[in-house]
Structures are given as C-alpha cells and as structure tokens.
Scaffold this motif. Sequence first.
Motif, PDB file in Angstrom:
ATOM      1  N   ALA A   1       0.879  -1.258   0.084  1.00 42.98           N
ATOM      2  CA  ALA A   1      -0.075   0.027   0.146  1.00 42.98           C
ATOM      3  C   ALA A   1       0.898   1.069   0.012  1.00 42.98           C
ATOM      4  O   ALA A   1       0.646   2.285  -0.724  1.00 42.98           O
ATOM      5  CB  ALA A   1      -0.964  -0.104   1.197  1.00 42.98           C
TER       6      ALA A   1
ATOM      7  N   SER B   1       0.813   3.706  -3.115  1.00 48.50           N
ATOM      8  CA  SER B   1       0.390   5.073  -3.043  1.00 48.50           C
ATOM      9  C   SER B   1       1.610   6.144  -3.447  1.00 48.50           C
ATOM     10  O   SER B   1       1.281   7.192  -4.060  1.00 48.50           O
ATOM     11  CB  SER B   1       0.054   5.429  -1.803  1.00 48.50           C
TER      12      SER B   1
ATOM     13  N   VAL C   1       1.734   6.217  -7.268  1.00 47.72           N
ATOM     14  CA  VAL C   1       0.563   6.777  -7.922  1.00 47.72           C
ATOM     15  C   VAL C   1       0.864   8.463  -7.949  1.00 47.72           C
ATOM     16  O   VAL C   1       0.402   8.985  -8.790  1.00 47.72           O
ATOM     17  CB  VAL C   1      -0.598   6.396  -7.110  1.00 47.72           C
ATOM     18  N   LEU C   2       1.368   8.870  -6.634  1.00 43.75           N
ATOM     19  CA  LEU C   2       1.450  10.332  -6.632  1.00 43.75           C
ATOM     20  C   LEU C   2       2.423  10.703  -7.948  1.00 43.75           C
ATOM     21  O   LEU C   2       2.627  12.011  -8.327  1.00 43.75           O
ATOM     22  CB  LEU C   2       2.136  10.625  -5.187  1.00 43.75           C
TER      23      LEU C   2
END
Length: 199
Positions: A3, A7, A10-11
């Motif tokens: 996770a 995350s 993705v940023l």
Amino acid sequence: LFAAFASFYVLFTGGHIYTPDGVLMFQVTEALVENGSVEIPGLGGGLGTVYVADPGTGRQRAYSWYGLAYSLAAVPGYLLGGLLEPLATACDRTLLDTPATRQGRQRTLDPAPTTWDDQRSHRTLYYDTTAPSFGLAFRAFTASLTNAFIAAGAVVLVFSIGLRLGGGTRASLLAACAAGLGTLLWHYAQTFFSEPLAA
C-alpha cells in the motif's frame, strides 16, 4: 509495504500515457474490453503497428506489435475508469485537458507527432483529451495506474525473496526499499510500459 509503495508511485504518475507504444497497448486494452478484439485504430505514420489485409474485403486491419499480457493487465484499470467516469463533475472533466507543464501547454498548439523522429516534448499526447473525449482520457488515466500497482508488487516480491533467503525482516525491508526507490522500478511505475510486469 504494498500500500505504501502503490500510493507513493501513484503520486508520481502524470495522468496521461505519453508514448506512442503505450497508447498502442492502451488501444489494445480498449479493443479487448469494448470489442472483444485486438484490432486497433493505430496511430498516424504506422507507429508500432502491423497492418494485415482482410482477405474478404481487402481492408487493412491494424494490430499492435507489442505483446498482449500488459494490455490484459490494464483491463481492471480501464474498467475502473468506466465505473468512475459518471461521477466526474463538469469541473473534473477539464482536468485531463490541461498538460502538466508550460512546455506541454505550448505543445498542444502544435500538430500531433506522427513519426519516431519527431523531437517534440514527451508531454505531447497521441490521443484526444478534449471534452467529448473525456471518457477515453479518464480511462487512459486509470489504466495508466497499472504499473504503480505492479511495481509495488515487485517491491513486496523483493522483500519476500529477502526473507526466504534468510536476510531477516530489517535487511529484507532495506533491500525492498532500495529496489523500489533506487532502481528503474520507480521510473517504470510512472509509465504504460510492460517492463514492470515482465520483471
């Protein structure tokens, strides 16, 4: 660990698919979902495309010369975009219309590149993002997140291999973080290329 890295990756995504080969693989994803086929519209200039004459009609059919596995892996992201698109507000529908950089905004005034030799900015897009095509641009965005999750999975795999080799939790975690932050995995997590899946 998964996770956190998913995350993080993705940023750093740009919200678009910037390369012609990435767009061709996305076109295959779209064709698989929408038509149950691998025939694609292709790009101008024959970039990355194989043309085959239909014996019955003589019409040229276009196919991507890239493998099918990554296009299949992007199907969940494509479907997610289709599910989320109706929730987009009028304001949201302009978000993917604006290139992320000043140079990119200037490049939108230029015609779309059609050859490998075209030296325009890598921010030039090979697909339409204007209002009527928001759905396509949004599904390209959600599909483009595929590598963020694949790369995060690769980081977890490095961690697991470290544990299996007897490296201990701390050493395995350091090796996984080094792989996730200090190798090309971070760069490829931002792309629509098949290398992270191959890894």
